[in-house]
Design an enzyme around this catalytic site. Structure first.
Site, PDB file in Angstrom:
ATOM      1  N   CYS A   2      28.357 -67.362  79.862  1.00 39.34           N
ATOM      2  CA  CYS A   2      29.220 -66.031  80.333  1.00 39.34           C
ATOM      3  C   CYS A   2      28.952 -64.773  79.363  1.00 39.34           C
ATOM      4  O   CYS A   2      29.036 -63.863  79.857  1.00 39.34           O
ATOM      5  CB  CYS A   2      30.815 -66.255  80.224  1.00 39.34           C
ATOM      6  SG  CYS A   2      31.706 -65.291  80.924  1.00 39.34           S
ATOM      7  N   ARG A  27      35.775 -63.247  77.631  1.00 37.00           N
ATOM      8  CA  ARG A  27      35.277 -63.391  78.836  1.00 37.00           C
ATOM      9  C   ARG A  27      35.402 -64.903  79.428  1.00 37.00           C
ATOM     10  O   ARG A  27      35.151 -65.168  80.318  1.00 37.00           O
ATOM     11  CB  ARG A  27      33.735 -63.098  79.017  1.00 37.00           C
ATOM     12  CG  ARG A  27      33.333 -61.646  78.677  1.00 37.00           C
ATOM     13  CD  ARG A  27      31.838 -61.298  78.283  1.00 37.00           C
ATOM     14  NE  ARG A  27      31.236 -61.592  79.692  1.00 37.00           N
ATOM     15  CZ  ARG A  27      30.922 -60.740  80.400  1.00 37.00           C
ATOM     16  NH1 ARG A  27      31.278 -59.475  80.311  1.00 37.00           N
ATOM     17  NH2 ARG A  27      29.967 -60.867  81.425  1.00 37.00           N
ATOM     18  N   TRP A  77      30.154 -70.765  79.904  1.00 37.46           N
ATOM     19  CA  TRP A  77      31.293 -71.144  81.051  1.00 37.46           C
ATOM     20  C   TRP A  77      30.600 -71.992  82.032  1.00 37.46           C
ATOM     21  O   TRP A  77      29.787 -71.995  82.488  1.00 37.46           O
ATOM     22  CB  TRP A  77      31.814 -69.927  81.514  1.00 37.46           C
ATOM     23  CG  TRP A  77      32.990 -70.104  82.426  1.00 37.46           C
ATOM     24  CD1 TRP A  77      34.242 -70.387  82.034  1.00 37.46           C
ATOM     25  CD2 TRP A  77      33.120 -70.272  84.061  1.00 37.46           C
ATOM     26  NE1 TRP A  77      35.082 -70.588  83.241  1.00 37.46           N
ATOM     27  CE2 TRP A  77      34.242 -70.618  84.173  1.00 37.46           C
ATOM     28  CE3 TRP A  77      31.768 -70.244  84.794  1.00 37.46           C
ATOM     29  CZ2 TRP A  77      34.726 -70.801  85.823  1.00 37.46           C
ATOM     30  CZ3 TRP A  77      32.474 -70.092  86.343  1.00 37.46           C
ATOM     31  CH2 TRP A  77      33.323 -70.453  86.791  1.00 37.46           C
ATOM     32  N   ASN A 101      22.611 -66.269  81.776  1.00 34.68           N
ATOM     33  CA  ASN A 101      24.020 -66.163  82.469  1.00 34.68           C
ATOM     34  C   ASN A 101      23.727 -66.262  83.794  1.00 34.68           C
ATOM     35  O   ASN A 101      22.400 -65.602  84.233  1.00 34.68           O
ATOM     36  CB  ASN A 101      24.737 -64.705  82.138  1.00 34.68           C
ATOM     37  CG  ASN A 101      25.259 -64.667  80.757  1.00 34.68           C
ATOM     38  OD1 ASN A 101      25.617 -65.776  80.306  1.00 34.68           O
ATOM     39  ND2 ASN A 101      25.746 -63.548  80.512  1.00 34.68           N
ATOM     40  N   GLY A 102      24.327 -66.784  84.744  1.00 35.74           N
ATOM     41  CA  GLY A 102      24.104 -66.818  86.115  1.00 35.74           C
ATOM     42  C   GLY A 102      23.777 -68.203  86.542  1.00 35.74           C
ATOM     43  O   GLY A 102      23.974 -69.255  86.055  1.00 35.74           O
ATOM     44  N   GLU A 490      49.949 -61.362  93.859  1.00 34.45           N
ATOM     45  CA  GLU A 490      49.670 -60.980  92.621  1.00 34.45           C
ATOM     46  C   GLU A 490      50.387 -61.788  91.349  1.00 34.45           C
ATOM     47  O   GLU A 490      49.816 -62.179  90.380  1.00 34.45           O
ATOM     48  CB  GLU A 490      49.221 -59.431  92.183  1.00 34.45           C
ATOM     49  CG  GLU A 490      49.055 -59.084  90.906  1.00 34.45           C
ATOM     50  CD  GLU A 490      47.529 -59.439  90.262  1.00 34.45           C
ATOM     51  OE1 GLU A 490      47.412 -59.311  89.065  1.00 34.45           O
ATOM     52  OE2 GLU A 490      47.094 -60.016  91.029  1.00 34.45           O
ATOM     53  N   LYS A 494      49.145 -64.402  88.667  1.00 33.89           N
ATOM     54  CA  LYS A 494      49.285 -64.350  87.189  1.00 33.89           C
ATOM     55  C   LYS A 494      50.070 -65.525  86.375  1.00 33.89           C
ATOM     56  O   LYS A 494      49.598 -66.001  85.404  1.00 33.89           O
ATOM     57  CB  LYS A 494      50.063 -62.870  86.865  1.00 33.89           C
ATOM     58  CG  LYS A 494      49.282 -61.766  87.148  1.00 33.89           C
ATOM     59  CD  LYS A 494      48.209 -61.657  85.991  1.00 33.89           C
ATOM     60  CE  LYS A 494      47.158 -60.461  86.254  1.00 33.89           C
ATOM     61  NZ  LYS A 494      46.358 -60.968  87.183  1.00 33.89           N
ATOM     62  N   GLU A 497      47.670 -68.309  86.418  1.00 35.14           N
ATOM     63  CA  GLU A 497      46.441 -68.025  85.567  1.00 35.14           C
ATOM     64  C   GLU A 497      46.710 -68.625  84.196  1.00 35.14           C
ATOM     65  O   GLU A 497      45.953 -69.163  83.569  1.00 35.14           O
ATOM     66  CB  GLU A 497      45.984 -66.578  85.625  1.00 35.14           C
ATOM     67  CG  GLU A 497      44.959 -66.273  86.848  1.00 35.14           C
ATOM     68  CD  GLU A 497      44.505 -64.898  86.756  1.00 35.14           C
ATOM     69  OE1 GLU A 497      43.414 -64.563  86.876  1.00 35.14           O
ATOM     70  OE2 GLU A 497      45.454 -64.119  86.579  1.00 35.14           O
ATOM     71  N   HIS A 513      59.206 -71.225 108.222  1.00 37.37           N
ATOM     72  CA  HIS A 513      57.871 -71.895 109.196  1.00 37.37           C
ATOM     73  C   HIS A 513      57.149 -72.847 108.004  1.00 37.37           C
ATOM     74  O   HIS A 513      56.080 -73.327 108.489  1.00 37.37           O
ATOM     75  CB  HIS A 513      56.992 -70.873 109.579  1.00 37.37           C
ATOM     76  CG  HIS A 513      57.651 -69.643 110.396  1.00 37.37           C
ATOM     77  ND1 HIS A 513      57.995 -70.027 111.569  1.00 37.37           N
ATOM     78  CD2 HIS A 513      57.758 -68.437 110.390  1.00 37.37           C
ATOM     79  CE1 HIS A 513      58.614 -68.946 112.413  1.00 37.37           C
ATOM     80  NE2 HIS A 513      58.447 -68.210 111.623  1.00 37.37           N
ATOM     81  N   LYS A 612      36.172 -64.070  82.411  1.00 40.51           N
ATOM     82  CA  LYS A 612      36.765 -62.493  82.799  1.00 40.51           C
ATOM     83  C   LYS A 612      35.893 -61.828  83.819  1.00 40.51           C
ATOM     84  O   LYS A 612      36.164 -61.511  84.922  1.00 40.51           O
ATOM     85  CB  LYS A 612      36.642 -61.657  81.384  1.00 40.51           C
ATOM     86  CG  LYS A 612      37.271 -60.072  81.578  1.00 40.51           C
ATOM     87  CD  LYS A 612      38.598 -60.177  82.220  1.00 40.51           C
ATOM     88  CE  LYS A 612      39.048 -58.790  82.426  1.00 40.51           C
ATOM     89  NZ  LYS A 612      40.277 -58.737  83.021  1.00 40.51           N
TER      90      LYS A 612
END
Length: 617
Positions: A2, A27, A77, A101-102, A490, A494, A497, A513, A612
């Site tokens: 990361c 991150r 990460w 990274n990637g 949202e 949060k 998370e 329902h 991040k």
């Protein structure tokens, strides 16, 4: 992924590398490592790696007394392979070390090819494949023997498929650092006594503010004296050097306990900065979105918003605004799904991409797909001016939230909402649906928004008291209606998370329902209840919860006549704010999630398993 930091300097780079990794901790990562060389007279490659935090790596480096003028460092990460020291970067092949990274999509085929050439693998990562591939190019086992590390890296990247940012050092050339970029962010720092590389500007600014952003396909060789860059076809290119406006103080914690708390309380200032261009304006001008904005907005017949995570919820909120105020159809799609389905392009559709970092891999890929379908009316809403998304769109709006360190986005979200509301008003003007009186009223509301948010922040003690009721809960429901349904989404995001409480959000009318089956006294139900046209419907939905013994936590407007009672906890918002009410209510939900996480004792700024800036698919 990361985080990448690299240096070739006239002095020992160890402290710079470790400080850079510490700066990039926000991150998200699970392991860290570095490799060092001692300049022109190298005594060999030195490496240290550890699972866990950068502090553990720093202690290991001190114990081993490692030092060197040239070095690379990384926080990982996990994608390929579990978090473990053997999978931590840098990865080595002979005297050559790589951080990455990637994701390399063709690493399995390359791994088989390299094993056939006699290379042994000690990790589960795709990155180790890169190290051996560069070594094979160096030796001429793949292609012609490379003249130097620079040409070996150029050879190797030509065989890679996927997204990557690389930094490479070798004891064959102890005075240089080679980097490459394709899809993942990477920038260079231009110093007086050396040159530097990082995946994020925040890792560089304590040493130099002179930055060079690499383009996709670039490979660069850094020495103490010079930087040489070639493009994807090997041609020498000049990349612009800019002076970053980012300050070292902006990424310091200050008097706050966590970055998330700091960033929640920075929102009034972040909104003021983002809306500064309208501080004294009597009317809006399309030029705030770019020189071509007036012409493009006049042609727009529909809007398509592409984003991920929190940014997608900003887009969902904007859909309500754009259709109600501007009278233009708006569709919102998750960026990671958009390019994998058959869609119908519309040359008069405005494609809006939203990203805090401007490097979100899925959002970038969605933008590329939209452009490949013939979309030319493109707009980026982003917090990083030099990012890839900003560079690749016809129009752009830079939110001025400042650095956002906490993984859970707060001020980036509210500034995105303010930018999207400005877009709504300009599209309404272009569509001749905004009167002068309404425009003035909306501008006044935007100018007052920072003050209104500041009043919400004053509710923190009451919200903190609520948080204690969530301490032993494992599930929560969030309810909203209309333009506040995305705000409920949202709020749920949060909470899960940073507190790890399973949370889901629904339009309140959907309770009957199915989700109502989950409601009992052990599941708190958080309700976003502004005094708008949906309030009476929402009250009926709240009665459904109360009748099943559910515990309600309601954020209501003072004039909404929602009262506290047995099982119904009500907190009055400081003022009703009309169309912009979502901005106020989401700040209250941010505070709730933050204080629940404190009660639960979780890592607020670095939640488990998350990063991040998500630069992989």
């Amino acid at each position: 992924m990361c985080g990448i930091v690299g240096a070739v300097s006239a002095k020992d780079s160890t402290a710079f590398l470790l400080e850079g990794l510490s700066t990039l901790e926000y991150r998200g990562y699970d392991s860290a490592g570095l490799a060092l060389l001692s300049g022109e007279h190298s005594s060999g490659l030195q490496r240290a790696r550890s699972k866990g935090r950068v502090a553990e790596l720093a202690a290991l480096v001190k114990e081993k007394a490692l030092s060197g003028n040239v070095g690379i460092a990384h926080t990982r990460w996990a994608t390929h392979g579990v978090p473990a020291e053997r999978n931590a970067h840098p990865h080595i092949s002979g005297g050559l070390a790589v951080v990455h990274n990637g994701i390399i999509e063709n690493y399995e085929a390359l791994r088989i090819q390299l094993q056939g050439l006699g290379y042994e693998f000690t990790s589960d990562t795709d990155t180790e494949t890169i190290a051996h591939l560069i070594q094979a190019c160096f030796k001429g086992q793949i292609g012609e023997p490379a003249e130097n590390l620079f040409s070996a890296v150029q050879c190797a990247v030509a065989h890679l498929k996927g997204a990557f940012a690389l930094a490479v050092i070798s004891d064959e050339e102890p005075g240089c650092l080679v980097v490459a970029r394709e899809g993942s962010p990477l920038m260079l720092g231009i110093g007086d006594n050396g040159h530097y590389a990082a995946s994020d500007a925040s890792a560089l600014i304590s040493t130099t503010k002179r930055l060079m952003y690499l383009e996709n396909g670039d490979v660069a060789r850094l020495s103490r004296e010079a930087v040489v860059v070639v493009d994807g076809i090997g041609q020498p290119v000049e990349r612009k050097v800019i002076t970053s406006s980012l300050s070292a103080n902006a990424v310091e914690l200050g008097d706050f306990s966590h970055y998330m708390q700091k960033e929640i309380f920075e929102q009034p200032q972040a909104l003021s900065n983002t809306l500064e261009m309208i501080s004294g304006a009597g009317q809006l001008h399309p030029g705030i979105f770019g020189a071509e904005a007036a012409d493009i907005f006049d042609q727009v017949e529909a809007v398509l918003i592409l984003a991920c995570g929190t940014s997608s919820y900003a887009g969902m909120t904007a859909k309500y605004w754009i259709e109600q105020v501007a009278g233009i159809p708006c569709n919102v799609e998750i960026a990671s799904e958009y390019r994998y389905r058959q869609s119908v392009a519309n040359s008069k559709q405005l494609v809006v991409v939203i990203s805090q970092s401007g490097e979100t891999a899925d959002t970038l890929a969605a933008l590329h797909h939209a452009k490949s379908l013939g979309h030319t009316h493109t707009l980026a809403i982003c917090n990083v001016p030099e990012s890839a998304i900003v560079r690749e769109t016809a129009l752009r709006f830079i939110t001025r939230a400042g650095p956002e360190i906490g993984v859970a986005s707060t001020k980036a979200f509210t500034t995105q909402l303010s930018a999207l509301f400005l877009l709504t008003l300009l599209l309404a003007k272009a569509n001749q649906r905004l009167s002068g009186a309404d425009e003035k009223a909306y501008l006044d509301e935007l100018r007052h928004l920072p003050i209104a948010v500041d009043k919400v922040l004053a509710l923190e003690p009451s919200i903190e008291a609520w948080a204690k009721h969530f301490a032993n809960k494992h599930h929560a429901l969030f309810l909203g209606r209309g333009r506040h349904y995305p705000i409920a989404l949202e709020g749920a995001l949060k909470l899960k998370e940073i507190s790890y409480i399973h949370a889901e959000a629904y339009p309140a009318g959907e309770l009957k329902h199915g989700p109502l089956a989950l409601v009992d006294a052990e599941m708190p139900v958080v309700v976003v209840a502004p005094n708008d046209e949906m309030l009476e419907k929402l009250k009926a939905n709240m009665q459904e919860v109360s009748a099943r013994g559910g515990q309600l936590y309601v954020f209501a407007d003072g004039d909404s006549a929602v009262k506290s009672s047995e099982g119904v906890n009500v907190l009055m918002m400081p003022e009703h704010y009309g169309l912009l009410s979502p901005v106020l209510h989401v700040v209250a939900l941010q505070l709730l999630s933050y204080h629940v996480a404190l009660v639960k004792g979780t890592d607020v700024d670095k939640p488990r398993n998350l990063a991040k800036s998500v630069t992989v698919e």
